[in-house]
Design a protein around this motif. Structure first.
Motif, PDB file in Angstrom:
ATOM      1  N   CYS A   1     -55.525 -40.137 -17.892  1.00  0.00           N
ATOM      2  CA  CYS A   1     -54.081 -40.359 -17.995  1.00  0.00           C
ATOM      3  C   CYS A   1     -53.385 -39.796 -16.760  1.00  0.00           C
ATOM      4  O   CYS A   1     -53.929 -38.934 -16.059  1.00  0.00           O
ATOM      5  CB  CYS A   1     -53.513 -39.676 -19.240  1.00  0.00           C
ATOM      6  SG  CYS A   1     -54.124 -40.351 -20.799  1.00  0.00           S
ATOM      7  N   VAL A   2     -52.177 -40.273 -16.519  1.00  0.00           N
ATOM      8  CA  VAL A   2     -51.382 -39.790 -15.388  1.00  0.00           C
ATOM      9  C   VAL A   2     -49.920 -39.757 -15.802  1.00  0.00           C
ATOM     10  O   VAL A   2     -49.439 -40.660 -16.502  1.00  0.00           O
ATOM     11  CB  VAL A   2     -51.596 -40.670 -14.136  1.00  0.00           C
ATOM     12  CG1 VAL A   2     -51.196 -42.095 -14.392  1.00  0.00           C
ATOM     13  CG2 VAL A   2     -50.844 -40.112 -12.942  1.00  0.00           C
ATOM     14  N   GLN A   3     -49.218 -38.709 -15.420  1.00  0.00           N
ATOM     15  CA  GLN A   3     -47.800 -38.613 -15.747  1.00  0.00           C
ATOM     16  C   GLN A   3     -47.086 -37.743 -14.721  1.00  0.00           C
ATOM     17  O   GLN A   3     -47.685 -36.870 -14.085  1.00  0.00           O
ATOM     18  CB  GLN A   3     -47.594 -38.051 -17.147  1.00  0.00           C
ATOM     19  CG  GLN A   3     -48.025 -36.609 -17.339  1.00  0.00           C
ATOM     20  CD  GLN A   3     -47.982 -36.192 -18.798  1.00  0.00           C
ATOM     21  OE1 GLN A   3     -48.777 -36.657 -19.621  1.00  0.00           O
ATOM     22  NE2 GLN A   3     -47.044 -35.313 -19.133  1.00  0.00           N
ATOM     23  N   LYS A   4     -45.792 -37.987 -14.587  1.00  0.00           N
ATOM     24  CA  LYS A   4     -44.973 -37.219 -13.665  1.00  0.00           C
ATOM     25  C   LYS A   4     -44.677 -35.839 -14.251  1.00  0.00           C
ATOM     26  O   LYS A   4     -44.650 -35.654 -15.464  1.00  0.00           O
ATOM     27  CB  LYS A   4     -43.660 -37.947 -13.387  1.00  0.00           C
ATOM     28  CG  LYS A   4     -43.834 -39.266 -12.654  1.00  0.00           C
ATOM     29  CD  LYS A   4     -42.489 -39.931 -12.410  1.00  0.00           C
ATOM     30  CE  LYS A   4     -42.672 -41.266 -11.700  1.00  0.00           C
ATOM     31  NZ  LYS A   4     -41.380 -41.960 -11.458  1.00  0.00           N
ATOM     32  N   PHE A   5     -44.468 -34.866 -13.358  1.00  0.00           N
ATOM     33  CA  PHE A   5     -44.004 -33.559 -13.798  1.00  0.00           C
ATOM     34  C   PHE A   5     -42.989 -33.037 -12.790  1.00  0.00           C
ATOM     35  O   PHE A   5     -42.851 -33.567 -11.685  1.00  0.00           O
ATOM     36  CB  PHE A   5     -45.165 -32.575 -13.978  1.00  0.00           C
ATOM     37  CG  PHE A   5     -45.883 -32.183 -12.711  1.00  0.00           C
ATOM     38  CD1 PHE A   5     -45.495 -31.059 -11.983  1.00  0.00           C
ATOM     39  CD2 PHE A   5     -46.952 -32.935 -12.233  1.00  0.00           C
ATOM     40  CE1 PHE A   5     -46.162 -30.692 -10.815  1.00  0.00           C
ATOM     41  CE2 PHE A   5     -47.618 -32.580 -11.070  1.00  0.00           C
ATOM     42  CZ  PHE A   5     -47.221 -31.458 -10.355  1.00  0.00           C
ATOM     43  N   THR A   6     -42.258 -32.009 -13.182  1.00  0.00           N
ATOM     44  CA  THR A   6     -41.198 -31.460 -12.350  1.00  0.00           C
ATOM     45  C   THR A   6     -41.417 -29.961 -12.145  1.00  0.00           C
ATOM     46  O   THR A   6     -42.412 -29.401 -12.616  1.00  0.00           O
ATOM     47  CB  THR A   6     -39.828 -31.695 -13.003  1.00  0.00           C
ATOM     48  OG1 THR A   6     -39.816 -31.070 -14.306  1.00  0.00           O
ATOM     49  CG2 THR A   6     -39.544 -33.184 -13.163  1.00  0.00           C
ATOM     50  N   PHE A   7     -40.490 -29.332 -11.463  1.00  0.00           N
ATOM     51  CA  PHE A   7     -40.509 -27.891 -11.247  1.00  0.00           C
ATOM     52  C   PHE A   7     -39.204 -27.302 -11.768  1.00  0.00           C
ATOM     53  O   PHE A   7     -38.143 -27.918 -11.654  1.00  0.00           O
ATOM     54  CB  PHE A   7     -40.676 -27.569  -9.759  1.00  0.00           C
ATOM     55  CG  PHE A   7     -42.003 -27.982  -9.199  1.00  0.00           C
ATOM     56  CD1 PHE A   7     -43.069 -27.101  -9.168  1.00  0.00           C
ATOM     57  CD2 PHE A   7     -42.195 -29.267  -8.710  1.00  0.00           C
ATOM     58  CE1 PHE A   7     -44.299 -27.481  -8.661  1.00  0.00           C
ATOM     59  CE2 PHE A   7     -43.422 -29.659  -8.190  1.00  0.00           C
ATOM     60  CZ  PHE A   7     -44.478 -28.761  -8.165  1.00  0.00           C
ATOM     61  N   ASN A   8     -39.275 -26.092 -12.309  1.00  0.00           N
ATOM     62  CA  ASN A   8     -38.059 -25.448 -12.792  1.00  0.00           C
ATOM     63  C   ASN A   8     -37.345 -24.709 -11.659  1.00  0.00           C
ATOM     64  O   ASN A   8     -37.768 -24.768 -10.496  1.00  0.00           O
ATOM     65  CB  ASN A   8     -38.362 -24.502 -13.966  1.00  0.00           C
ATOM     66  CG  ASN A   8     -39.269 -23.330 -13.582  1.00  0.00           C
ATOM     67  OD1 ASN A   8     -39.396 -22.964 -12.409  1.00  0.00           O
ATOM     68  ND2 ASN A   8     -39.889 -22.734 -14.580  1.00  0.00           N
TER      69      ASN A   8
END
Length: 326
Positions: A299-306
């Motif tokens: 699977c592949v998905q986007k992630f962010t940074f806080n």
């Protein structure tokens, strides 16, 4: 328009790695269910990897130390050459402690295209560590001209199946420094089913390096942990690495995603988004050893940074784009 990624992206491929090279192509490697070869896929897009034809670039030996259970190949481009790191064994039998008997190996190609017929992969042999014990899941990263090797290995003096180590490399197949212990299973969520730290992956962002890893048994208990270090600190000083107390990515029972882990990182086609690559299952009832159940899908998905610059991975994405897997 936001890019939507197919999930699962590649069926029955565990321990996935997607590497975007300077040629603009994405290269995909993973464990195959038969654990008998190393294959690569290549595409201009992430979604294209779902349909790209795999090419076998190396087959297990008929006998000897690279003849059984070929696990977790990782492709890296280092100082003008391609390298694939993987683990292999000479037997499928467990040792007296009930563990597999893998060691770590590397192959090399100087071809511009690692999938070309002229790639001519050369076996550089075993990556030797001071302990002759179960070892696997090597990854590498380079910073300030220094190449580092991170891997999982069993220390007979430490309870559990595997710990995480780091060492400087003299070249892409030889350690230069003594191994340094970075993490061993200590929290409850790292010791479910088996006491495991494995599958390390490196992410660099905002003057920090993040080392993610996977813990516990490879069923629904599998989860990701993380260590953090400032990029100007000494990587070989374990005191400089801060370990998270809790998992940073784990099963989501509501959407039916179980055992996400053995991840890698890449970037979107436009370079604007960071992507988490991992495997997971969509059921929990497994007959026999989870390692021999083939349905861990990539699977592949986007992630962010806080605001503190820490990655926020969220929860696994549901299977939505493949018929029969919803």
């Amino acid at each position: 328009m936001e890019q939507i990624y197919i999930n699962p992206l590649v069926i029955q491929r565990a321990d996935p790695q997607i590497y975007k090279h300077t040629d603009g192509f994405y290269y995909f490697s993973a464990s195959v269910p038969a654990y008998n070869l190393i294959e690569l896929r290549k595409s201009r897009t992430i979604n294209g990897l779902a349909h790209a034809a795999p090419k076998t670039i190396w087959l297990k030996h008929d006998q000897g130390e690279m003849s059984q259970l070929i696990w977790a190949p990782e492709l890296h481009y280092i100082r003008g050459k391609w390298y694939i790191y993987f683990a292999a064994s000479d037997t499928t039998a467990l040792d007296k402690n009930g563990m597999f008997q893998h060691r770590m190996f590397v192959i090399e190609s100087s071809s511009p295209d690692p999938m070309s017929s002229e790639a001519n992969w050369i076996e550089k042999g075993r990556v030797e560590t001071p302990l002759d014990s179960f070892s696997l899941d090597a990854t590498v990263f380079e910073t300030n001209g220094t190449l580092y090797y991170i891997w999982a290995q069993k220390d007979p003096t430490i309870a559990g199946n595997s710990n995480l180590y780091i060492a400087e490399m003299a070249n892409p197949w030889t350690l230069k420094s003594e191994p340094v212990l970075l993490s061993n299973p200590e929290f409850d969520w790292e010791k479910r089913g088996f006491m495991v730290n494995e599958g390390p992956a490196i992410l660099h962002h905002a003057h920090k390096f993040f080392l993610t890893y996977s813990a516990s048994a490879t069923d629904e208990n599998y989860a990701m942990g993380m260590l953090t270090i400032d990029d100007n600190q000494d990587f070989l000083n374990p005191d400089n690495w801060l370990k998270s107390n809790n998992p940073v990515f784990q099963s989501d029972l509501e959407i039916g995603q179980y055992g996400p882990g053995h991840n890698s990182f890449t970037v979107s086609e436009d370079g604007e988004s960071n992507l988490l690559v991992y495997h997971s299952r969509n059921y929990t009832h497994i007959v026999g050893d989870p390692l021999y159940d083939p349905n861990r899908h990539t699977c592949v998905q986007k992630f962010t940074f806080n605001g503190n610059g820490q990655p926020v991975f969220g929860s696994p994405v549901p299977y939505t784009e493949r018929g029969g897997l919803k």
